[in-house]
Design an enzyme around this catalytic site. Structure first.
Site, mmCIF file in Angstrom:
data_model
loop_
_atom_site.group_PDB
_atom_site.id
_atom_site.type_symbol
_atom_site.label_atom_id
_atom_site.label_comp_id
_atom_site.label_asym_id
_atom_site.label_seq_id
_atom_site.Cartn_x
_atom_site.Cartn_y
_atom_site.Cartn_z
ATOM 1 C CB SER A 77 61.197 77.410 36.937
ATOM 2 O OG SER A 77 60.155 77.348 37.873
ATOM 3 C CG HIS A 87 60.060 82.115 33.916
ATOM 4 N ND1 HIS A 87 60.745 80.972 33.577
ATOM 5 C CD2 HIS A 87 58.915 81.700 34.518
ATOM 6 C CE1 HIS A 87 60.052 79.906 33.954
ATOM 7 N NE2 HIS A 87 58.932 80.318 34.524
ATOM 8 N NE ARG A 141 59.138 77.033 31.137
ATOM 9 C CZ ARG A 141 58.371 76.732 32.174
ATOM 10 N NH1 ARG A 141 58.876 76.635 33.381
ATOM 11 N NH2 ARG A 141 57.078 76.559 32.009
ATOM 12 C CD GLU A 155 68.371 85.083 43.420
ATOM 13 O OE1 GLU A 155 68.683 85.862 44.364
ATOM 14 O OE2 GLU A 155 67.297 84.457 43.407
ATOM 15 C CG PHE A 183 65.176 86.561 40.428
ATOM 16 C CD1 PHE A 183 64.659 87.777 40.848
ATOM 17 C CD2 PHE A 183 64.317 85.478 40.363
ATOM 18 C CE1 PHE A 183 63.316 87.913 41.193
ATOM 19 C CE2 PHE A 183 62.974 85.601 40.697
ATOM 20 C CZ PHE A 183 62.471 86.815 41.113
ATOM 21 C CG ASP A 233 54.547 84.416 38.950
ATOM 22 O OD1 ASP A 233 53.503 84.031 39.520
ATOM 23 O OD2 ASP A 233 55.572 83.728 38.869
ATOM 24 N NE ARG A 285 54.926 80.052 33.529
ATOM 25 C CZ ARG A 285 53.630 80.335 33.591
ATOM 26 N NH1 ARG A 285 53.179 81.477 33.086
ATOM 27 N NH2 ARG A 285 52.785 79.513 34.144
#
Lengths: 317, 281
Positions: free
Chosen positions: A40, A112, A13, A61, A86, A120, A170
């Site tokens: 992020s 991610h 990322r 989104e 998302f 998560d 990530r």
């Protein structure tokens, strides 16, 4: 098996963030949108450098995808940023109608992805996104393997006219590709020439496949390793050329077996060159909480599993 | 005023087109198409600064988006009658290999259509994005949207309303076709939008206007007023009262004609109520 020098260990990322920042300086038509995940996605540099071309859309989104389509109509090159979950499943119909069917020049940039999102848990660990995106006509699907390649891919997609899904992750992973390599959409990259078996890997699994290649070399198995960073359009010629030589295939990806890279390669081989294939991928399951390394092991996605898959497929030759 | 009279005559011809297209295709959505005919005629023949030599990017002209894509017969008729493509092409509506798809689309490159619509609730987002691009391009022209009232049930609209107000997208004029009807019945029965749409949109930070969608003079005046209100930090929302199926006596005000085609005798009865003003296609 060729040795690859690890320059550093970095998250993909951050490669996206660096590529976007560079595009901001070189291409005035590039604009960026983010759904409350600027940090992020590492989009903060672009936001700071070009506030007039950055749009914070909040946790909305669906609207972000529509906005991007509208910006593309006005000749902007919008890059949307949020987690892969998302970026795809949550907004599938918006992408389908306003971006893919309408063929808008939108770059959907998704971080991610996969189980390496980690703690998560499964709500956020999408393993279906490659499948969702590759099914859409007009969509290009790219999953680079390290920081340098993600940065290069980010820069390259700005010059490609049409919808693109760019998938990255990530965790910090070995950064081993050259910072000066030009990224060519749709071109498979030969990492190691071999004769016994071809491993086709994408994303984080490319490094795992390199490690597997070294283990297999010690066992006397000569691996051909190809990095498929572009899942769609698939580099059919490169794949077939390799398989004609090795006649055995292992695919490796951080994605569901259904709908991923292995699925695309199996379709190609079934039509053109029926060949034994073993697939290293998640087998019809959701993820769970854990560290990235634990989860790669738990879901059978590490070098050990690639070695085992190669040994299985060699017996089927 | 002759101008108003000409617009009304054009709208009558557009309504004839709508009925004949839906009848010819044996499918489509006549109710909302007829109801919005006055508005869209006024928009394309009077309000918009637009160029029928279509440019996808819409630079240096006003841009219109149809969010409730099912009223495509109306959109196509108005585009053809404005010179975007030959009027004869209207007869291909919903037929195999036509550029006039059931819902508007860009894949066949029909001039005048900039985005696919039909899956509801996406038009305001797209329009807000186009409005942002106009600001970035230093283009002072405006972005217009037409949407349905039942369509307000889609959550994405409210994301877009929030965004446009927060980011001061004040070059955007959204008109809702407030006919109170949707496929399964009245909007109040299906999923009540609440008695006060104005209060909802006001609370979201939009400027509100009301308009009679069957009074050509009122449409022209309201759209002119809306234009003067742009550039002041707020997007503009126009609540346009219409009747579904207007003015056909056996269609008007009923949701039954939302999405079915008239039979041969229905068509004959309906056309008798719409004297031809320009030539039929």
């Amino acid at each position: 098996m060729k040795k690859f020098e690890v320059q550093n260990v970095k998250d993909t990322r951050s490669g996206f963030g660096a590529g976007l920042s560079e595009l901001g300086k070189t291409n005035p038509n590039v604009v960026a949108l983010c759904a409350d995940l600027t940090g992020s996605l590492k989009m903060d540099a672009f936001q700071k450098e070009h506030p007039e071309r950055f749009f914070q859309v909040g946790i909305a989104e669906a609207n972000m995808i529509g906005l991007a389509a509208g910006l593309a109509i006005g000749d902007k090159i919008p890059f949307t940023g949020t987690f892969a979950n998302f970026s795809t499943g949550r907004v599938y119909d918006q992408i389908r109608q306003s971006v893919a069917y309408s063929n808008k020049n939108v770059k959907i940039c998704a971080s991610h992805a996969g189980v390496t999102l980690g703690e998560d848990g499964a709500t956020h660990q999408i393993l279906e996104d490659i499948g969702l995106m590759k099914m859409l006509p007009n969509m290009t699907v790219i999953n680079p393997c390290d920081y340098n390649q993600t940065k290069a891919a980010t820069i390259a997609i700005a010059d490609h006219e049409g919808p693109v899904y760019l998938r990255f992750g990530r965790p910090a992973v070995p950064n081993f590709t050259s910072a000066t390599d030009k990224f060519e959409i749709g071109k498979a990259l030969m990492l190691n020439e071999g004769s016994d078996v071809t491993i086709f890997a994408t994303g984080h699994l490319v490094w795992q496949a390199i490690e597997a290649g070294h283990i297999l070399a010690e066992k006397g198995i000569n691996v051909e390793l190809i990095n498929i960073h572009t899942i769609k359009p698939l580099d059919a010629q490169a794949i077939l050329n390799s398989v004609r030589k090795t006649r055995a295939v292992v695919t490796a990806e951080e994605h569901q077996m259904n709908g991923g890279l292995g699925d695309s390669i199996c379709q190609l081989l079934a039509r053109e060159l029926p060949t034994p294939v073993e697939m290293v991928a998640v087998n019809d399951s959701f993820g769970q909480s854990g560290t990235p390394d634990e989860l790669m092991k738990e879901y059978g996605l590490d070098a050990t599993n690639i070695v085992a898959a190669v040994e299985r497929v060699m017996k089927r030759k | 005023m002759t101008d108003i009279r000409t617009l009304e005559q054009t709208a009558t011809q557009v309504r004839r087109d709508i009925l004949r297209m839906v009848h010819g295709a044996k499918s489509g959505h006549p109710g909302g198409s007829l109801g919005c005919a006055d508005f869209l005629t006024a928009l394309y023949f009077k309000v918009l600064n637009h160029n029928p030599k279509f440019n996808m990017n819409g630079k240096n002209e006003d841009v219109f988006f149809l969010s409730n894509g099912h009223i495509s017969p109306l959109f196509y008729s108005v585009l053809a009658r404005s010179g975007y493509f030959p009027v004869e092409e209207l007869k291909t509506f919903r037929k195999l290999h036509s550029r006039l798809q059931g819902h508007p689309a860009t894949a066949e490159h029909l001039p005048g259509v900039r985005i696919a619509s039909g899956s509801l609730g996406q038009g305001v987002s797209v329009a807000a994005g186009a409005a942002l691009s106009k600001k970035l391009n230093d283009d002072k022209n405006l972005v217009y949207v037409l949407m349905g009232d039942g369509e307000l049930q889609e959550g994405q609209n409210w994301e877009a309303f929030m965004f446009a107000a927060h980011h001061k997208v004040d070059n955007l004029i959204v008109t809702v076709d407030y006919n109170g009807q949707q496929i399964d019945g009245s909007t109040m029965e299906v999923l009540g939008l609440g008695a006060d749409i104005e209060a909802k949109l006001k609370a979201f930070g939009w400027e509100i206007l009301h308009m009679d969608g069957h009074n050509m003079q009122n449409i022209i005046d309201t759209m002119a007023k809306a234009k003067t209100m742009t550039g002041n930090g707020k997007p503009i929302f126009i609540i346009m009262k219409t009747e579904m199926g207007q003015p056909i006596d056996f269609m008007v005000g009923s949701h039954k004609w939302h999405g079915i085609a008239p039979s041969d005798s229905d068509l004959e009865k309906a056309l008798a109520q719409l004297p031809s003003t320009l030539a039929d296609y």
